[in-house]
Write an enzyme that holds these catalytic residues in place. Structure first.
Site, PDB file in Angstrom:
ATOM      1  N   GLY A   1       0.872  -1.161   0.000  1.00 40.78           N
ATOM      2  CA  GLY A   1       0.000   0.000   0.000  1.00 40.78           C
ATOM      3  C   GLY A   1       0.911   1.212   0.000  1.00 40.78           C
ATOM      4  O   GLY A   1       2.120   1.097  -0.191  1.00 40.78           O
TER       5      GLY A   1
ATOM      6  N   GLY B   1       9.867   5.486   5.425  1.00 40.69           N
ATOM      7  CA  GLY B   1       8.911   6.408   4.840  1.00 40.69           C
ATOM      8  C   GLY B   1       9.524   7.630   4.193  1.00 40.69           C
ATOM      9  O   GLY B   1       8.816   8.571   3.837  1.00 40.69           O
TER      10      GLY B   1
ATOM     11  N   ARG C   1       3.897  14.842  -6.483  1.00 39.52           N
ATOM     12  CA  ARG C   1       3.636  14.608  -7.901  1.00 39.52           C
ATOM     13  C   ARG C   1       2.174  14.892  -8.211  1.00 39.52           C
ATOM     14  O   ARG C   1       1.279  14.644  -7.388  1.00 39.52           O
ATOM     15  CB  ARG C   1       4.001  13.167  -8.296  1.00 39.52           C
ATOM     16  CG  ARG C   1       3.380  12.095  -7.437  1.00 39.52           C
ATOM     17  CD  ARG C   1       3.454  10.721  -8.078  1.00 39.52           C
ATOM     18  NE  ARG C   1       4.773  10.138  -8.079  1.00 39.52           N
ATOM     19  CZ  ARG C   1       5.116   9.061  -7.358  1.00 39.52           C
ATOM     20  NH1 ARG C   1       4.229   8.492  -6.554  1.00 39.52           N
ATOM     21  NH2 ARG C   1       6.321   8.556  -7.435  1.00 39.52           N
TER      22      ARG C   1
ATOM     23  N   ASP D   1       1.030  -2.918  -9.166  1.00 46.58           N
ATOM     24  CA  ASP D   1       0.774  -1.770  -8.288  1.00 46.58           C
ATOM     25  C   ASP D   1       1.395  -0.497  -8.838  1.00 46.58           C
ATOM     26  O   ASP D   1       1.193   0.587  -8.271  1.00 46.58           O
ATOM     27  CB  ASP D   1       1.298  -2.045  -6.872  1.00 46.58           C
ATOM     28  CG  ASP D   1       2.770  -2.395  -6.840  1.00 46.58           C
ATOM     29  OD1 ASP D   1       3.144  -3.392  -7.468  1.00 46.58           O
ATOM     30  OD2 ASP D   1       3.555  -1.672  -6.199  1.00 46.58           O
ATOM     31  N   ASN D   2       2.115  -0.594  -9.954  1.00 51.75           N
ATOM     32  CA  ASN D   2       2.711   0.577 -10.591  1.00 51.75           C
ATOM     33  C   ASN D   2       2.040   0.932 -11.914  1.00 51.75           C
ATOM     34  O   ASN D   2       2.568   1.757 -12.661  1.00 51.75           O
ATOM     35  CB  ASN D   2       4.202   0.357 -10.841  1.00 51.75           C
ATOM     36  CG  ASN D   2       5.012   0.348  -9.562  1.00 51.75           C
ATOM     37  OD1 ASN D   2       4.580   0.880  -8.546  1.00 51.75           O
ATOM     38  ND2 ASN D   2       6.186  -0.255  -9.602  1.00 51.75           N
TER      39      ASN D   2
END
Length: 449
Positions: A88, A124, A177, A250-251
């Protein structure tokens, strides 16, 4: 705050099964290194002062009318074809939603903004080098006609990070982004894994209405949309000579927009085996295998949608990928050659003559398209290009070469130059070569547009 800002909270309509509310990390410093005023003008944020910019994109004060708290999105994914249900948003979150000047729903998402419930053992954070590399990738891809997320902001954060795959300690940053959505194939995979048909139907409608500008209610139509957009993405990667490096499910964004740049490369020559990730030992995501990889990813979306739709129409939608890709790669290569299409048969014959010559001669890709732009291949491209020259002869230019870009040298973004640009920042804190390169890339983009 700019008056043209059109904030949104559309993601909240999905419900809290899709995300976790999180808090941004607090950083020792917030040094603004890059702000994308071109992109900011498209969403009504170009009027922010630098102080306001840092407050929103370094300290993450909410944008008025948008999300009140950041959201870490939930998803699963196949990573190098191995299914992983434990991923996630691990070092990023959805910070805000807003409309752009075309009326599209856009997300402002982060990278390096702190830990989330999905961080596992990660800190992170993002290295400053990683942020610099993502800016270079997205600016180059946009100039070369690839639909991509936009690097919106880069702020150095003053932390020293330890990384096992590069010299440490190294500088840290937080990147923002701008993307046309952050819904991935892996978002659908998670709901299929949970057998959650109700939320799957809700997600289908969210994507169709908000990201595809389409009517709700039809998962097969959603798949057709994604297949078409994914085929276009694969084709544009090839025409750009780009290797994404990590084309996991997931990309892959269901809008067909390229995003999430870790290891990436531009291949110097038309080398099908060129890889971007040092750990891609089998070449799964090599340059020449990217269409296959993206097709495989989209098949996983079809598998996920089986909880809502019959197999036969989903298979029919997936089977359209190959023809769509051939059409799109032909279109993309003609665009980069700077010529007008002449018809399917002639256009495909040109591509079929061009690719073998590029592959057999190890011709630098960027040099070739620079020299051939407008449809006239110089004589120094000898016998191996005879068939391509003959096929190109009848084509008319879509633009002339009057732009100043054509009086200089071709613009490339090969790994040695990336490392040189980073070295100037790392050793001397010299950002001038980096910003000069961005100006060069944008000049090329303006010439090609």
């Amino acid at each position: 705050m700019a008056s043209r800002l059109q904030p949104s909270r559309a993601i909240l309509n999905l419900g809290d099964e899709f995300y976790d509310s999180v808090t941004a990390a607090e950083f020792p410093q917030t040094i603004l290194r890059f702000r994308n005023d071109r992109a900011a003008a498209e969403v009504g944020l170009e009027g922010l002062s630098n102080e306001e910019w840092v407050r929103h994109f370094g300290r993450f004060a909410p944008l008025p009318g948008s999300l009140e708290a950041p959201l870490a999105l939930r998803y699963h994914g196949h990573q190098f074809r191995t299914y992983n249900p434990d991923i996630g948003d691990g070092r990023g979150f959805l910070f805000a939603q807003l409309k752009d000047d075309r009326g599209r729903l856009m997300d402002l998402g982060t990278k390096g903004s702190g830990q989330t419930p999905w961080s596992r053992f990660g800190d992170g954070r993002l290295t400053l080098k990683g942020g610099v590399r993502e800016i270079l990738a997205t600016e180059m891809l946009q100039a070369l006609g690839v639909e991509t997320s936009r690097s919106f902001s880069l702020i150095e954060t003053g932390e020293a990070l330890e990384r096992g795959d590069e010299p440490s300690p190294t500088r840290s940053a937080v990147l923002v982004r701008l993307s046309h959505g952050h819904i991935r194939i892996g978002t659908f995979q998670r709901l299929a894994y949970l057998r959650d048909a109700e939320n799957m139907a809700r997600l289908v409608d969210y994507v169709l209405v908000n990201l595809h500008d389409d009517a709700p209610g039809d998962p097969v139509r959603l798949l057709r949309n994604v297949v078409a957009r994914a085929a276009r993405l694969a084709a544009r990667y090839m025409a750009a000579g780009f290797v994404h490096g990590v084309l996991n499910t997931d990309n892959i964004n269901v809008t067909g927009e390229s995003f999430d740049y870790g290891p990436w490369r531009f291949t110097p020559t038309w080398d099908p085996g060129h890889v971007a990730a040092y750990f891609d030992h089998a070449g799964l995501y090599a340059f020449g295998r990217q269409p296959e990889a993206i097709h495989w990813d989209v098949m996983q979306l079809a598998v996920s949608l089986r909880i809502l739709a019959d197999a036969e129409p989903l298979i029919e939608a997936i089977d359209a990928f190959a023809d769509l890709y051939q059409t799109e790669v032909t279109r993309a290569l003609l665009w980069r050659l700077g010529v007008m299409p002449r018809g399917d048969a002639e256009d495909r014959a040109l591509v079929q003559a061009l690719e073998p010559a590029l592959r057999a001669t190890d011709t630098p890709i960027d040099r070739f398209f620079f020299d051939a732009f407008g449809g006239r291949l110089p004589e120094r491209y000898g016998e191996p290009f005879a068939a391509a020259r003959a096929a190109l002869e009848p084509y008319r230019p879509r633009k002339d070469r009057s732009h100043a870009y054509w009086s200089a040298e071709p613009c490339s973004m090969l790994i040695d130059e990336v490392e040189t640009l980073w070295s100037a920042i790392d050793t001397r804190d010299d950002w001038a070569p980096f910003h000069a390169k961005l100006r060069e890339i944008r000049e090329m983009g303006d010439a090609l547009a």
